[in-house]
Scaffold this motif. Structure first.
Motif, short mmCIF file in Angstrom:
data_model
loop_
_atom_site.label_atom_id
_atom_site.label_comp_id
_atom_site.label_asym_id
_atom_site.label_seq_id
_atom_site.Cartn_x
_atom_site.Cartn_y
_atom_site.Cartn_z
N ILE A 13 -29.02 52.14 -5.57
CA ILE A 13 -28.78 51.96 -7.00
C ILE A 13 -30.10 51.67 -7.71
CG2 ILE A 13 -27.64 50.50 -8.73
CD1 ILE A 13 -25.37 50.12 -6.62
N ALA A 14 -30.93 50.81 -7.08
CA ALA A 14 -32.23 50.48 -7.69
C ALA A 14 -33.11 51.71 -7.78
CB ALA A 14 -32.91 49.39 -6.88
N ALA A 15 -33.08 52.57 -6.74
CA ALA A 15 -33.91 53.78 -6.74
C ALA A 15 -33.49 54.70 -7.88
CB ALA A 15 -33.80 54.49 -5.39
N VAL A 16 -32.15 54.87 -8.03
CA VAL A 16 -31.65 55.73 -9.11
C VAL A 16 -32.09 55.14 -10.46
CG1 VAL A 16 -29.57 56.55 -10.28
CG2 VAL A 16 -29.71 56.61 -7.79
N ALA A 17 -31.93 53.81 -10.59
CA ALA A 17 -32.32 53.15 -11.84
C ALA A 17 -33.80 53.35 -12.11
CB ALA A 17 -31.97 51.67 -11.77
N LEU A 18 -34.61 53.21 -11.05
CA LEU A 18 -36.06 53.34 -11.20
C LEU A 18 -36.43 54.73 -11.71
CD1 LEU A 18 -38.68 51.75 -10.62
CD2 LEU A 18 -38.82 52.96 -8.46
N VAL A 19 -35.83 55.76 -11.10
CA VAL A 19 -36.12 57.13 -11.52
C VAL A 19 -35.72 57.33 -12.98
CG1 VAL A 19 -35.47 59.54 -11.14
CG2 VAL A 19 -35.94 58.07 -9.19
N LEU A 20 -34.49 56.85 -13.33
CA LEU A 20 -34.02 57.00 -14.70
C LEU A 20 -34.94 56.28 -15.69
CD1 LEU A 20 -30.16 56.70 -14.39
CD2 LEU A 20 -31.52 58.71 -14.96
N ILE A 21 -35.31 55.05 -15.32
CA ILE A 21 -36.16 54.27 -16.22
C ILE A 21 -37.51 54.97 -16.39
CG2 ILE A 21 -37.45 52.10 -16.40
CD1 ILE A 21 -34.96 50.81 -15.00
N ALA A 22 -38.05 55.50 -15.27
CA ALA A 22 -39.34 56.20 -15.34
C ALA A 22 -39.23 57.41 -16.26
CB ALA A 22 -39.78 56.62 -13.94
N ILE A 23 -38.13 58.17 -16.10
CA ILE A 23 -37.96 59.37 -16.95
C ILE A 23 -37.86 58.96 -18.43
CG2 ILE A 23 -36.38 61.26 -17.53
CD1 ILE A 23 -35.74 61.45 -14.55
N ILE A 24 -36.98 57.96 -18.68
CA ILE A 24 -36.77 57.55 -20.07
C ILE A 24 -38.07 57.01 -20.67
CG2 ILE A 24 -35.58 55.85 -21.55
CD1 ILE A 24 -33.19 56.12 -19.62
N SER A 26 -41.25 57.61 -19.76
CA SER A 26 -42.31 58.59 -20.03
C SER A 26 -41.93 59.53 -21.16
CB SER A 26 -42.75 59.35 -18.77
OG SER A 26 -41.71 59.47 -17.89
N LEU A 27 -40.63 59.89 -21.24
CA LEU A 27 -40.22 60.75 -22.35
C LEU A 27 -40.40 60.02 -23.68
CD1 LEU A 27 -37.04 62.65 -21.12
CD2 LEU A 27 -39.32 63.56 -21.58
N SER A 28 -39.97 58.73 -23.72
CA SER A 28 -40.11 58.01 -24.99
C SER A 28 -41.58 57.88 -25.35
CB SER A 28 -39.49 56.61 -24.97
OG SER A 28 -38.61 56.47 -23.95
N SER A 29 -42.39 57.57 -24.34
CA SER A 29 -43.81 57.39 -24.62
C SER A 29 -44.41 58.70 -25.15
CB SER A 29 -44.47 56.92 -23.34
OG SER A 29 -45.83 57.12 -23.39
N TYR A 30 -44.03 59.83 -24.52
CA TYR A 30 -44.56 61.13 -24.94
C TYR A 30 -44.16 61.43 -26.39
CZ TYR A 30 -45.04 66.19 -25.30
OH TYR A 30 -45.35 67.45 -25.73
N SER A 168 -46.75 48.27 -24.11
CA SER A 168 -46.39 47.03 -23.41
C SER A 168 -44.90 46.77 -23.55
CB SER A 168 -47.12 45.84 -23.98
OG SER A 168 -48.45 46.12 -24.11
N ILE A 169 -44.36 47.02 -24.79
CA ILE A 169 -42.92 46.79 -25.00
C ILE A 169 -42.12 47.71 -24.08
CG2 ILE A 169 -41.03 47.07 -26.66
CD1 ILE A 169 -43.00 46.07 -28.81
N LEU A 170 -42.53 48.99 -24.02
CA LEU A 170 -41.82 49.94 -23.15
C LEU A 170 -41.85 49.48 -21.70
CD1 LEU A 170 -42.69 53.56 -24.31
CD2 LEU A 170 -40.44 52.50 -24.15
N LEU A 171 -43.01 49.01 -21.28
CA LEU A 171 -43.18 48.54 -19.90
C LEU A 171 -42.28 47.34 -19.64
CD1 LEU A 171 -45.20 49.92 -18.05
CD2 LEU A 171 -46.62 47.87 -18.19
N PHE A 172 -42.26 46.43 -20.65
CA PHE A 172 -41.44 45.22 -20.53
C PHE A 172 -39.96 45.60 -20.43
CE2 PHE A 172 -39.07 41.82 -22.74
CZ PHE A 172 -39.33 40.78 -21.87
#
Ligand code: ADP
Length: 462
Positions: A13-24, A26-30, A168-172
């Motif tokens: 579950i954590a791995a899936v969450a991690l991938v989703l969070i990473a995608i969201i 980086s997309l938001s940041s882009y 920083s907010i995104l990272l947080f």
């Protein structure tokens, strides 16, 4: 590598969450960066327009002079914003020049902006270049301004601060989301794994002989519920088997003890000369021996049937004929109880082991006689269906209670034990019947009601 179900689930579950969070993230940041770039580019155009407009305001048409003091203020503000301006009048004479005024600050600002922009956007093709804008007042050209700035866009310190804060907010947010998903994942994993762990515990206790254990927990997963249900059923059937096994030993002992004791006492008395070995006494002793022999024979048959290597010697048999022959053999008992036995229906010959089938019929018919009162009726009916031949043995005897019905085919199970002692059954008859019928690929069912009677239905494939 093997891990526990719970840790595996949590990690997944954590791995899936991690991938989703990473995608969201980086997309938001882009997209935020893209939008911000567009906003800054627009902002640059409006700043330039504003500079040109404000400079226009510093020209006095009457005296045809520039308010150099204000031009200087505008130029300095522009300089600190990253725009290096040179203002020329109509005759191309310099009114104000940032580089003349403060060369070192200009160089410093140029270096700072280039350095920051190249640092943040290493691949950027942006550079400092200058552009001329004509300064107009009420439609008349009064001069021009040459602006040197970093194009096509550049970020100020504030802009960089803003972007850094946003990152920083995104990272947080990403870190909090990951933490929450690990906690939630662990809770979900616990909810899923806990009934499974309890089931594992229960099965290991069952394997150590604790058949009384039952799992009461329920999960919200149907597969796990099925597993729990199956384990509970397994435990209860093992429990039942266990008590049948215990009962078997005590039943065998009991069944053999009574006739053996009678025999021993009679023979001892005869040996001591207390009793005469008269023909009746010898006959009754002989009957006891027969009783013991029958029990042992039943046990032997059962052992053979339950061995699993039973070889059927099949031949075409007319079951209706066979039933007639067996009823004839039992005539003595039928007459003794003044019973009416009728055989009805017909069926085609089928391939069965006639000796075993005889045993099936003897057991079913003698049970019907045994458990039916004087002058009762027994009906043996044959029928043919698409695939099967059906034999129904019904009586209007004592019947079997609904609680006991599921167990009557079990080894040594005797319904209503006190009554059965007098009928002399050993509780093996129906077990033998069921084994033989099933060895033929058939099945046996029973319908019964206490005080009304019983009907045993045997289905045999044609
Ligand atoms: P038993 O030797 O005791 O007859 P069985 O295995 O033949 O053993 O039968 C098991 C039990 O099922 C019997 O003890 C009896 O209580 C019940 N039973 C069997 N057949 C009948 C019947 N026709 N009517 C009533 N009860 C029956």
């Amino acid at each position: 590598m093997k891990g526990s179900l719970r840790s595996r689930l949590t990690l997944s579950i954590a791995a899936v969450a991690l991938v989703l969070i990473a995608i969201i993230s980086s997309l938001s940041s882009y997209f935020i960066n893209q939008q911000f770039k567009a906003y800054i580019t627009k902002q640059q155009v409006s700043t330039l327009n504003e500079i040109v407009y404000s400079l226009g305001q510093q020209y006095n048409t009457d005296t045809q002079t520039w308010n150099v003091e204000y031009v200087h203020t505008i130029g300095m503000y522009a300089l600190y914003d990253g725009y290096i301006i040179k203002v020329y009048n109509e005759s191309n004479q310099t009114v104000w020049d940032a580089e003349i005024w403060d060369m070192s600050t200009c160089i410093q600002i140029k270096e700072d902006i280039s350095h920051q922009m190249l640092l943040k956007f290493p691949g950027t093709n942006g550079k400092f270049s200058d552009t001329d804008f004509s300064i107009e007042l009420m439609g008349n050209k009064i001069g021009r301004v040459n602006v040197t700035y970093f194009g096509p866009y550049f970020y100020s310190d504030n802009d960089f601060d803003f972007l850094n804060q946003l990152s920083s907010i995104l990272l947080f947010v990403a870190a909090i989301s990951l933490l929450v998903s690990i906690i939630l994942g662990s809770l979900i994993a616990k909810r899923i794994s806990s009934p499974i762990l309890k089931t594992i515990n229960a099965t290991s206790q069952i394997s150590q002989g604790d058949y009384k254990i039952r799992i009461k927990d329920r999960s919200n997963l149907s597969e796990v519920d099925h597993l729990i249900e199956s384990v509970n059923q397994l435990a209860s059937s093992l429990d039942k088997q266990e008590s049948l096994k215990k009962q078997l030993t005590s039943d065998v002992a009991h069944e053999l003890r009574t006739p053996l004791t009678t025999l021993r006492i009679t023979i001892e008395a005869m040996l001591d000369g207390i009793l005469e070995p008269s023909p009746e006494r010898l006959k009754s002793s002989y009957e006891e021996v027969l009783r013991i022999t029958n029990i042992v024979k039943d046990l032997e048959s059962l052992a053979i049937l339950e061995d699993g290597n039973l070889k059927l010697e099949k031949a075409d048999v007319d079951l209706v004929d066979l039933a007639h022959q067996i009823v004839k053999k039992l005539e003595h008992q039928i007459h003794e109880k003044e019973m009416v036995v009728s055989i009805k229906g017909k069926c085609p010959e089928i391939s069965v082991d006639s000796e075993r089938m005889t045993q099936v019929m003897i057991n079913l018919f003698t049970n019907a006689i045994k458990y039916t009162q004087f002058q009762g009726n027994i009906t043996i009916e044959f029928e043919e269906t698409m695939d099967d031949v059906v034999m129904m043995v019904s009586d209007n005897g004592s019947g079997i209670s609904q609680d006991e019905l599921p167990f009557i085919f079990e080894r040594f199970y005797r319904a209503d034990k006190s009554r059965n002692r007098s009928t002399g059954g050993s509780g093996i008859g129906l077990t033998i019947v069921k084994s033989i019928v099933e060895a033929h690929g058939g099945n046996i069912q029973v319908q019964s009601e206490v005080g009304v009677g019983s009907c045993f239905i045997v289905n045999l494939p044609k």
